[in-house]
Design an enzyme around this catalytic site. Structure first.
Site, mmCIF file in Angstrom:
data_model
loop_
_atom_site.group_PDB
_atom_site.id
_atom_site.type_symbol
_atom_site.label_atom_id
_atom_site.label_comp_id
_atom_site.label_asym_id
_atom_site.label_seq_id
_atom_site.Cartn_x
_atom_site.Cartn_y
_atom_site.Cartn_z
ATOM 1 C CB ILE A 56 -31.068 -27.358 -2.881
ATOM 2 C CG1 ILE A 56 -30.207 -26.093 -2.876
ATOM 3 C CG2 ILE A 56 -31.669 -27.604 -1.497
ATOM 4 C CD1 ILE A 56 -31.021 -24.831 -2.856
ATOM 5 C CG HIS A 58 -35.631 -28.707 -2.082
ATOM 6 N ND1 HIS A 58 -35.598 -27.399 -1.671
ATOM 7 C CD2 HIS A 58 -35.308 -28.696 -3.397
ATOM 8 C CE1 HIS A 58 -35.279 -26.626 -2.701
ATOM 9 N NE2 HIS A 58 -35.102 -27.391 -3.762
ATOM 10 C CE LYS A 257 -39.011 -25.418 -2.644
ATOM 11 N NZ LYS A 257 -39.227 -25.938 -4.004
#
Lengths: 490, 414
Positions: A56, A58, A257
């Site tokens: 990912i 972010h 997260k």
């Protein structure tokens, strides 16, 4: 220098570790007139924590103000489009959603909105209706979301390999299967010892990931420790790839997260990761308990996820530090030693920004860096046969018939792509799988593995019994036929 | 792009494709084409060098390659075209096929009818989600079979086999004959998943232990597999604490089921039966897409190749007939329903105009029962096993006597 009969190499700057941080730093330093050598412990670069990263990129709104994570994450995100364009690697800018369920969670979502916009992150608050219109497969009980359109996904291994390739194009040397087993400073120089060699360096960059505290200790720096934290991930078959468009985050917990649903750059949907402190830095096992937690978390976001569509699972270990933040600094004790350590999430996003900051640290340590005139930022990407139109595919096969031989049937990967991957540095079955996805599909290499084994043997000029899954010790087939059943008796 | 026009295009040159193409040609279709991705015809039979094939079909015990060769020889006597090392990338509902090979490049093949005969793949470790590390040395049984029988390599010398499917049983014997030691075959079910004759000939004859109601709960090792932990399971297949046992090994083979390969079919819009994972077909073996037929392991997983040949000949015949424009709309549609202790039945729908042969599997083993076909036929069975496919023939006359539009096939007590 210690007396040794090992071969000696010298380099101005030695980077220890070929993960995303090491390779990004190598590529950054290849802009300058400086002699750089990268050492990687494993059979290929990108092989440690990087390989198992969620991929990912972010948004840059999560990180607490004042941390190094905040300092490098959002700028890193902003560097991605150009970086991926230059390196010709896939960057899927499909956005990130942080979804809230309760009024309290929506308050937290608001706080992140504020935190992000103050930093300059492009963000949008979505009502329940807007959220469900954008992502109809999400749990209808969700209350709303924060949307970061500039977040996205990359294939972390592809990126690390591309960074290394481009660094090599610009003069960087690298060695694989070169685990550092000893390190010391002496007479203004630093020495690194591997099983076969001793390397003399003026500057050492510690990008050794999970082992960065071990390397620091060899030099006498014992002021930080790595606290390995494992994450399990589960990958779905391509047939369910369209369930969500953006990466879906819950409102984060204290340590991590949370469990995400990730449409990867490769196209497969993925769910994970767990975040469990472990004792062993190389504890890469998955578990039933891990699966249960991942699936429960993912299902609460996307209720329609079907566990029968899972095709693979893996675990990676994050190189988190006891500081709870990145460590990007000069050693207070050893001149010319740079620590890039404790790079946990959002390390992949931050990597280009951290790498871009390394020249500053090296200059502070006394190295003169002069930009090269002939630095070439571009690397040509691999050909991906299955992404081409039928006409383009036809043209390609006419030019090079090896693209007409499909080896991996699940992902339509051709012999041409596999040979290209080997020419670019792939040495193992996993190396090929991660570069071109041969064996990454629903049959998990059941059909193509024997063929790829043969191609590796042919291209590398080694016997089939020496072809490995992931480096020495992971040989794929150990014996020739009759080797076990027949013996010379006379 | 090279354009090709054929009457019948058969995707896959394994036992199903071979039988289907011969039947289509025999029916009168003139241009019949087999598209095969491998370097030779025969499909998975070429690596099945053990004997036991063809007992029904040829009343002989042949090896896999021998069985395949019989059909390949028949093909050679015809003008059926064969494209080897050619991979089909796409099938459209309008019966256009995109395929690629290194000689011709991309081919656009226009077919009046298509037979899907792509076979199946093995279920993987990933699909089972076996916990633990991901070292080298974990193979699906068929992959190991290829390494040993085609390529000439033995993966390791101390093996554990998870799953007692036929390929796993065959590989237990094969590993033993190659000088490797098979420490255990581990099966989650209370009975062996493969054919009884394979349990006897491959395990019992070689004193290889079979652990029933057990499974592998962890894989140990980082680079190469070092051991597995096995445990007994309860009725819900959950491991029973306290029954764990670690077995050292350098190889783990998985023989845990086969999955029909219907990615091309699904892409084209072929409707799939969630139980068989194969297309829904009628008594002509035709899918919901007109002119697209299916047979063999892509339709449902068989245990005997003889049945594959038989089923595929029907598909080929009807595909040939369709290409010639001879097939007609059926007046009556009878839905076939799997009743008591029947997991599935193929075909899924019949008319009452054609003779039909049903293939089916039971859900659980039973002894001294009867197979009831909608009250039209009732056949006594001394035993039924999920591993052993049942088949039964029904005539149009019998079907015409059926009342209503549903045919229930079930197992009934004697």
């Amino acid at each position: 220098m210690k007396v040794t009969d090992k071969q000696t190499l010298t380099a101005q700057v030695v980077i220890v570790g070929g993960g995303i941080i090491g390779t990004a730093t190598a590529r950054e330093l290849s802009r300058y007139n400086v002699d750089v050598l990268l050492l990687e412990a494993e059979a290929e670069v990108g092989w440690g924590t990087t390989k198992a990263n969620s991929g990912i990129v972010h948004g840059g709104f999560h990180e607490e103000p004042g941390t190094l994570k905040a300092k490098y994450c959002f700028p890193g995100n902003q560097m991605y489009p150009q970086l991926c364009e230059e390196l010709d690697v896939c960057f899927k800018q499909n956005g990130i959603l942080m979804v809230g369920r309760t009024p309290e969670e929506m308050e937290t979502v608001q706080e992140y909105y504020k935190r992000g916009t103050e930093r300059g992150v492009k963000l949008q608050l979505l009502s329940k209706e807007e959220l469900l219109e954008q992502e109809p497969n999400l749990d209808p009980e969700l209350a709303g979301a924060l949307y970061a359109p500039e977040g996205g996904s990359v294939m972390p291994f592809e990126l690390a390999a591309a960074l290394m390739e481009n660094a090599v194009q610009n003069g960087v040397r690298y060695e694989v299967n070169a685990k550092v087993i000893g390190a010391w400073a002496e007479g203004g120089k630093k020495y690194l010892e591997t099983a076969e060699k001793v390397i003399e360096a003026d500057y050492v960059i510690n990008a050794a990931g999970l082992f960065s505290d071990d390397l620091a200790r060899m030099f006498g720096d014992d002021y930080f420790s790595i606290r390995p934290r494992k994450g399990e991930e589960y990958i779905f078959d391509l047939s369910v790839k369209d369930m969500v468009k953006s990466t879906i985050f819950p409102v984060p917990g204290k340590i991590s997260k949370g469990i995400l649903v990730i449409p990867t750059a490769a196209g497969n949907l993925m769910m994970g990761p767990t975040g469990d402190n472990v004792d062993e830095k190389e504890d890469l096992g998955t578990s039933q308990d891990g699966f249960n937690r991942v699936f429960d978390g993912a299902k609460s976001l996307v209720p329609g996820l079907d566990p029968r569509k899972i095709i693979a699972q893996f675990a990676g270990v994050r190189a988190a530090s006891d500081r709870g933040d990145f460590i990007v600094e000069l050693s207070p004790n050893v001149p010319g030693l740079v620590h890039l350590a404790g790079i946990e999430s959002p390390g992949l996003t931050a990597a280009p920004a951290i790498a871009a900051d390394v020249p500053r640290l090296l200059r502070e340590a006394g190295l003169e860096l002069e930009e090269k005139e002939d630095f070439n930022p571009r690397r040509s990407g691999v050909i991906r046969f299955h992404t081409l139109s039928r006409e383009e595919q036809d043209k390609l096969v006419q030019e090079d018939p090896s693209f007409g031989r499909i080896i991996c049937r699940c992902e339509s990967i051709t012999e041409g792509e596999i040979v290209d991957a080997i020419h670019r540095g792939a040495r193992t079955l996993d190396g090929i799988k991660f570069r071109v996805r041969a064996g990454a599909g629903r049959c998990q290499g059941g059909f193509c593995q024997p063929f790829i084994t043969q191609i590796l043997s042919r291209e590398l000029g080694i016997p089939v019994t020496q072809v490995t899954k992931a480096g020495p010790g992971s040989e794929q087939v150990k014996y020739e036929a009759k080797e076990l059943s027949e013996q010379e008796v006379l | 792009m090279k354009q090709v026009h054929v009457d019948v295009a058969v995707i896959g040159g394994g036992p199903a494709g071979l039988a289907a193409s011969l039947a289509a040609r025999k029916e009168g279709a003139e241009r019949v084409l087999i598209i095969e991705r491998n370097t030779e015809l025969g499909g998975i039979l070429q690596q099945c060098i053990h004997h036991g094939f063809g007992l029904h079909r040829f009343k002989e015990e042949l090896t896999g390659p021998e069985y395949a060769q019989r059909f390949i020889d028949f093909i050679k006597e015809t003008d059926i075209e064969v494209m080897l090392e050619t991979m089909v990338l796409e099938v459209t509902p309008e019966r256009k096929i995109y395929a690629v090979n290194s000689e011709s490049g991309m081919l656009e093949i226009h077919a009046k009818s298509i037979v899907l005969a792509m076979g199946c793949r093995e279920r993987t470790r990933g699909a089972l989600r076996i916990p633990g590390g991901r070292p080298a040395g974990v193979y699906s049984a068929g992959t190991a079979q290829r390494y040993v029988n085609i390529d000439g390599y033995v993966p390791g010398k101390k093996a554990v086999i998870l799953g007692s499917g036929d390929i796993g049983l065959i590989m237990a014997r094969r590993f033993t004959l190659e000088g490797a030691k098979v420490e255990a075959v581990v099966e989650v079910l209370p009975y062996a998943a493969g054919l009884t004759r394979n349990v006897v000939q491959c395990l019992e004859d070689y004193d290889i232990p079979l652990y029933l109601q057990s499974t592998v709960i962890e894989i140990h090792g980082n680079k190469r597999i070092e051991a597995v932990t096995i445990a007994q399971v309860d009725e819900k297949w959950n491991p029973i604490p306290g029954t764990e046992r670690k077995i050292e090994c350098d190889t783990l083979l998985l023989s845990v089921g086969l999955v029909p390969e219907n990615e091309l079919s699904s892409q084209a819009g072929v409707a799939i039966d969630p139980i068989t994972n194969g297309p829904l077909v009628d008594d002509a073996m035709m899918t919901n897409l007109p002119g697209i037929f299916a047979c063999g392991n892509v339709l449902h997983v068989h245990d005997l190749v003889d049945n594959v040949s038989k089923e595929s000949e029907r598909a080929g015949m009807y595909a040939g007939r369709y290409a010639l424009g001879k097939s007609s709309e059926k007046a009556r549609r009878i839905k076939v329903q799997a009743g008591e202790n029947i997991r599935y039945v193929v075909p899924h729908e019949v008319s009452s105009e054609e003779p039909v042969e049903f293939f089916m599997r039971v859900q659980r083993p039973q002894d001294d029962v009867a197979l009831d076909v909608g009250g039209l036929r009732r056949i006594r069975k001394t035993s039924v096993r999920p591993s052993e496919m049942l088949d039964v023939k029904i005539t149009p006359e019998q079907l015409q006597s059926l009342e209503g539009d549903t045919l229930v096939i079930q197992i009934v007590e004697q």
